[in-house]
Scaffold this motif. Structure first.
Motif, short mmCIF file in Angstrom:
data_model
loop_
_atom_site.label_atom_id
_atom_site.label_comp_id
_atom_site.label_asym_id
_atom_site.label_seq_id
_atom_site.Cartn_x
_atom_site.Cartn_y
_atom_site.Cartn_z
N GLY A 73 0.90 -1.25 -0.05
CA GLY A 73 0.10 0.06 0.00
C GLY A 73 0.77 1.16 0.04
O GLY A 73 0.50 2.35 -0.71
N THR A 74 1.81 1.15 0.85
CA THR A 74 2.78 2.44 1.03
C THR A 74 3.42 2.68 -0.40
O THR A 74 3.38 3.79 -0.92
CB THR A 74 3.90 2.21 1.90
N VAL A 126 -6.24 8.23 -2.67
CA VAL A 126 -7.44 7.55 -1.72
C VAL A 126 -8.45 6.82 -2.74
O VAL A 126 -8.43 5.61 -2.04
CB VAL A 126 -8.25 8.78 -1.22
N LEU A 127 -8.88 7.14 -3.73
CA LEU A 127 -9.74 6.13 -4.52
C LEU A 127 -9.22 4.77 -5.04
O LEU A 127 -9.90 4.06 -5.06
CB LEU A 127 -10.24 7.08 -5.49
N PRO A 131 -8.74 0.27 -0.50
CA PRO A 131 -8.96 -0.98 -0.18
C PRO A 131 -7.89 -1.51 0.88
O PRO A 131 -7.89 -2.35 1.47
CB PRO A 131 -9.17 -1.82 -1.54
N ILE A 132 -6.36 -1.30 0.21
CA ILE A 132 -5.30 -1.67 1.02
C ILE A 132 -5.31 -1.34 2.25
O ILE A 132 -4.87 -2.11 3.27
CB ILE A 132 -4.08 -1.37 0.09
N TRP A 133 -5.55 0.10 2.39
CA TRP A 133 -5.52 0.47 3.92
C TRP A 133 -6.82 -0.10 4.91
O TRP A 133 -6.40 -0.10 6.18
CB TRP A 133 -5.54 2.10 3.85
N VAL A 194 -13.74 5.57 3.37
CA VAL A 194 -13.34 6.57 2.31
C VAL A 194 -13.98 7.71 2.30
O VAL A 194 -13.20 8.94 2.12
CB VAL A 194 -13.70 5.87 1.11
N VAL A 195 -14.98 8.28 3.19
CA VAL A 195 -15.44 9.63 3.19
C VAL A 195 -14.64 10.56 4.13
O VAL A 195 -13.87 11.51 3.65
CB VAL A 195 -16.76 9.87 3.76
N PRO A 196 -14.08 9.94 5.33
CA PRO A 196 -13.10 10.91 6.18
C PRO A 196 -11.80 10.72 5.47
O PRO A 196 -10.83 11.78 5.85
CB PRO A 196 -13.21 10.15 7.43
#
Length: 344
Positions: A73-74, A126-127, A131-133, A194-196
């Protein structure tokens, strides 16, 4: 190789190194953020004591729970972010120069433009990587506990032996988390929080705005017109990255806590006060049952972890960019030298 690709690859490399160095702090901080019981003060014992407690009861491996997807993810996140950031930044610089030719401005990208550039790159990031995070958060907050054997199995075993027998819980890997998420909320489960997180795009935006503003001031004082952070030492870049991240973290930390709460597993046995249906529900319940202090759980740990990670990332990333550009310059000069010899 384009400048955007150089920055993307360098950002991924810097992000991986920073993640490896600070990951245990990140694990402890995620657990602090997702502690829902207001009677438990997660900050009272201190970060080191909490790390020691995890090691004692769950083993060293739990401090690195979810490390593999986190590194993926990073690398993906930083690569995507820096790649698009550089593309948008180049376009903003071209627009600023075009305005200068028309007698408008000084030809440099202002703080507002830097904020917009960072926000656009952050939103795309972000979009693509949320999922990874979600998977990483689940694995970081998963607590390893030992269970006694099933009563049916131990019926013929003496009681004194039963008390000393423990059974290790099944492993909790990436595939297990993915199946769990899909079972809970289907495909959309991978975009929990995902919103925050999108709102938190302002964190790197503020970070880069501060970084670019400080970098611009230093270069102006030195009358330097070099590209990017060229001309600055590694320690100077380290300090700039640390200060920029500190300011951004303090402003956006409450959103980080809400995001972690939404992404962590919410068991059916859990008190309804601590189960959240969405961002608004999480915020209102946290205010009602935990007070404003609930939004700042583990903030000390987060400041240490994020500031150190950002400082290392900026330093390593700029060094990698510098090395890549130097190698490309040498390659171009060598190829020109060969061509001039062939033309003689």
């Amino acid at each position: 190789m384009s400048d955007a690709l150089i920055n993307g690859v360098s950002g991924a490399g810097g992000g991986i190194i920073a993640q490896l160095i600070t990951y245990p702090l990140q694990t402890v901080n995620t657990r602090q953020q997702t502690e829902r019981d207001p009677s438990k003060s997660v900050d009272r014992d201190g970060t080191l004591k909490q790390m020691c407690r995890v090691v004692k009861h769950e083993g060293w491996g739990r401090l690195y729970g979810g490390l593999t997807p986190s590194l993926v993810g990073t690398a993906t996140s930083q690569g995507v972010y820096y790649y698009f950031y550089q593309i948008f930044r180049d376009r903003a610089e071209d627009a600023a120069l075009a305005q200068l030719r028309n007698g408008i401005g000084d030809g440099s990208v202002g703080m507002l433009q830097s904020l917009v550039v960072a926000a656009l790159a952050g939103s795309l990031n972000v979009l693509l990587t949320n999922p990874i995070w979600v998977i990483v958060t689940r694995m970081q907050t998963h607590k390893k506990t030992k269970k006694t054997p099933d009563c049916k199995v131990q019926s013929s075993v003496p009681n004194d032996v039963i008390q000393n027998v423990v059974v290790e819980p099944p492993p909790y890997g990436t595939i297990d988390v993915m199946q769990e998420l899909y079972g809970e909320a289907g495909f959309l489960g991978f975009w929990k929080g995902v919103v925050p997180t999108l709102i938190m795009v302002c964190n790197p935006s503020i970070q880069f705005m501060l970084y670019e503003a400080m970098l611009k001031k230093i270069k102006r004082k030195r009358a330097s017109n070099t590209k990017g952070a060229e001309g600055l030492t590694a320690s100077e870049i380290f300090l700039l990255g640390a200060v920029a991240k500190l300011g951004a973290t303090v402003v956006t930390y409450p959103l980080n806590v809400v995001k972690s709460r939404l992404q962590a597993k919410q068991g059916l046995h859990m008190d309804k006060r601590h189960q959240y249906e969405g961002t608004y529900d999480a915020i209102t319940k946290m205010i009602k049952y935990e007070g404003l202090s609930g939004f700042y759980k583990g903030m000390g740990t987060k400041i240490v972890q994020s500031v150190l990670a950002a400082a290392v990332l900026f330093m390593v990333k700029e060094e990698l960019v510098r090395m890549a550009r130097l190698m490309l310059t040498r390659k171009l000069s060598l190829s020109k030298g060969v061509r001039s010899k062939q033309s003689r």
